[in-house]
Design an enzyme around this catalytic site. Structure first.
Site, PDB file in Angstrom:
ATOM      1  N   LEU A 299      -3.149  -0.683  -1.126  1.00  0.00           N
ATOM      2  CA  LEU A 299      -4.503  -1.239  -1.255  1.00  0.00           C
ATOM      3  C   LEU A 299      -4.997  -1.930   0.034  1.00  0.00           C
ATOM      4  O   LEU A 299      -5.902  -1.432   0.708  1.00  0.00           O
ATOM      5  CB  LEU A 299      -4.540  -2.245  -2.413  1.00  0.00           C
ATOM      6  CG  LEU A 299      -5.865  -2.981  -2.610  1.00  0.00           C
ATOM      7  CD1 LEU A 299      -6.955  -2.055  -3.125  1.00  0.00           C
ATOM      8  CD2 LEU A 299      -5.682  -4.153  -3.580  1.00  0.00           C
ATOM      9  N   ASP A 300      -4.343  -3.045   0.360  1.00  0.00           N
ATOM     10  CA  ASP A 300      -4.795  -3.869   1.486  1.00  0.00           C
ATOM     11  C   ASP A 300      -4.629  -3.132   2.815  1.00  0.00           C
ATOM     12  O   ASP A 300      -3.509  -2.772   3.193  1.00  0.00           O
ATOM     13  CB  ASP A 300      -3.989  -5.180   1.527  1.00  0.00           C
ATOM     14  CG  ASP A 300      -4.189  -6.019   0.268  1.00  0.00           C
ATOM     15  OD1 ASP A 300      -5.342  -6.281  -0.094  1.00  0.00           O
ATOM     16  OD2 ASP A 300      -3.170  -6.403  -0.357  1.00  0.00           O
TER      17      ASP A 300
ATOM     18  N   THR B 187      -8.821  -5.866   3.502  1.00  0.00           N
ATOM     19  CA  THR B 187      -8.414  -7.213   3.091  1.00  0.00           C
ATOM     20  C   THR B 187      -7.204  -7.705   3.884  1.00  0.00           C
ATOM     21  O   THR B 187      -6.864  -8.891   3.789  1.00  0.00           O
ATOM     22  CB  THR B 187      -8.066  -7.225   1.590  1.00  0.00           C
ATOM     23  OG1 THR B 187      -7.426  -5.988   1.291  1.00  0.00           O
ATOM     24  CG2 THR B 187      -9.303  -7.388   0.732  1.00  0.00           C
TER      25      THR B 187
ATOM     26  N   SER C 266       0.730  -1.190  -4.805  1.00  0.00           N
ATOM     27  CA  SER C 266       0.416  -2.339  -3.955  1.00  0.00           C
ATOM     28  C   SER C 266       1.347  -3.510  -4.235  1.00  0.00           C
ATOM     29  O   SER C 266       1.750  -3.738  -5.370  1.00  0.00           O
ATOM     30  CB  SER C 266      -1.027  -2.784  -4.222  1.00  0.00           C
ATOM     31  OG  SER C 266      -1.279  -4.032  -3.625  1.00  0.00           O
TER      32      SER C 266
ATOM     33  N   ASP D   5      -0.575   1.389   5.418  1.00  0.00           N
ATOM     34  CA  ASP D   5      -0.863   0.832   6.745  1.00  0.00           C
ATOM     35  C   ASP D   5       0.239  -0.107   7.214  1.00  0.00           C
ATOM     36  O   ASP D   5       0.117  -0.706   8.284  1.00  0.00           O
ATOM     37  CB  ASP D   5      -2.190   0.055   6.730  1.00  0.00           C
ATOM     38  CG  ASP D   5      -2.072  -1.248   5.961  1.00  0.00           C
ATOM     39  OD1 ASP D   5      -1.418  -1.252   4.897  1.00  0.00           O
ATOM     40  OD2 ASP D   5      -2.615  -2.269   6.422  1.00  0.00           O
TER      41      ASP D   5
HETATM   42  C1  BG6 Z   1       0.127  -6.706   0.349  1.00  0.00           C
HETATM   43  C2  BG6 Z   1      -0.417  -7.261   1.650  1.00  0.00           C
HETATM   44  O1  BG6 Z   1      -0.658  -5.625  -0.060  1.00  0.00           O
HETATM   45  O2  BG6 Z   1       0.117  -7.699  -0.674  1.00  0.00           O
HETATM   46  C3  BG6 Z   1       0.312  -8.529   2.036  1.00  0.00           C
HETATM   47  O3  BG6 Z   1      -0.251  -6.282   2.667  1.00  0.00           O
HETATM   48  C4  BG6 Z   1       0.273  -9.532   0.880  1.00  0.00           C
HETATM   49  O4  BG6 Z   1      -0.287  -9.074   3.176  1.00  0.00           O
HETATM   50  C5  BG6 Z   1       0.857  -8.872  -0.368  1.00  0.00           C
HETATM   51  O5  BG6 Z   1       1.013 -10.683   1.201  1.00  0.00           O
HETATM   52  C6  BG6 Z   1       0.842  -9.805  -1.583  1.00  0.00           C
HETATM   53  O6  BG6 Z   1      -0.490 -10.060  -1.935  1.00  0.00           O
HETATM   54  P1  BG6 Z   1      -0.949 -11.153  -2.994  1.00  0.00           P
HETATM   55  O7  BG6 Z   1      -2.405 -10.835  -3.207  1.00  0.00           O
HETATM   56  O8  BG6 Z   1      -0.125 -10.972  -4.222  1.00  0.00           O
HETATM   57  O9  BG6 Z   1      -0.722 -12.472  -2.360  1.00  0.00           O
HETATM   58 MG    MG Z   2      -1.391  -2.508   3.269  1.00  0.00          MG
END
Ligand code: BG6
Ligand code: MG
Length: 216
Positions: free
Chosen positions: A8-9, A15, A112, A168
């Protein structure tokens, strides 16, 4: 049958920069400046593992209560940064890529590390594209462990070697490779390694340019 599994991110939505901003601010309170280069090692990594790494780099030690409150603080900051996300924020080319996959009846899954994944998909109004969603709430072991992608493949009823993962992060590429999936990196081989293919974006590489990976 082939399937696509998306991180996702940083893949569907930009994000990754908000996670970085929120972590950099936590790091600063620990007297540590989080560089963009170091942040690469946090991409794809779960919330608590990310904090463990930052503590390790900064040399700071905190008790369990402070650890938990730093996690909460980071998430509150992150949520404030994504508060105004909307459909226009899906990364360029993502929507038409998803539409083409759906048109071709290729299964679509999300893999994710984020516990906020469902919320972000809802904000982008793209939840309905996904036949399966596996996120940080569903796994015991974070990337680079393959659990998130193996669970995604299972939920879609597709064998791992028929799954194409879009990632990514190095942790995510390593997770896909260890799940025996095809890993397509969104990013350059100067920063990322081990992927089958590197693409700058879905605009430079729409479905037509990646169709070979979805051939039976
Ligand atoms: C990942 C990101 O998708 O999710 C990380 O690449 C992030 O940077 C991780 O720390 C956890 O995300 P969240 O929203 O549960 O804090
Ligand atoms: Mg990512």
């Amino acid at each position: 049958m082939k399937a696509a599994l998306f991180d996702l991110d940083g893949v569907i939505v930009d994000t990754a920069k908000y996670h970085y901003e929120a972590w950099a601010s936590i790091a600063q309170t620990l007297g540590y400046t989080l560089s963009a280069e170091k942040n690469e090692a946090l991409k794809g990594v779960s919330r608590d593992q990310s904090l463990m790494r930052i503590l390790d780099w900064s040399g700071a030690t905190v008790n369990e209560e402070t650890f938990q409150s730093l996690l909460k603080k980071k998430n509150r900051h992150y949520l404030s940064l994504v508060a105004s996300l909307g459909p226009k924020d899906a990364l360029p080319g993502v929507l038409s890529f998803l539409e083409t996959l759906q048109y071709k009846t290729i299964s679509i899954g999300l893999g994710s590390a984020s516990k906020n994944a469902r919320l972000i998909l809802e904000r982008l109004k793209i939840m309905s594209f996904f036949d399966a969603i596996v996120d940080g709430n569903d796994v015991k072991q974070g990337k680079p462990h393959p659990e998130v992608f193996l669970k995604g493949a299972k939920a879609l009823g597709v064998s791992p070697h028929n799954c194409v993962v879009f990632e990514d992060s190095q942790a995510g590429i390593d997770a896909a490779v260890s799940a025996k999936m095809t890993a397509i990196a969104i990013g350059s081989p100067e920063v990322l390694s081990n992927a089958t293919k590197y693409i700058p974006s879905f605009t430079s590489h729409p479905y037509a340019k990646l169709a070979e990976y979805f051939q039976e």
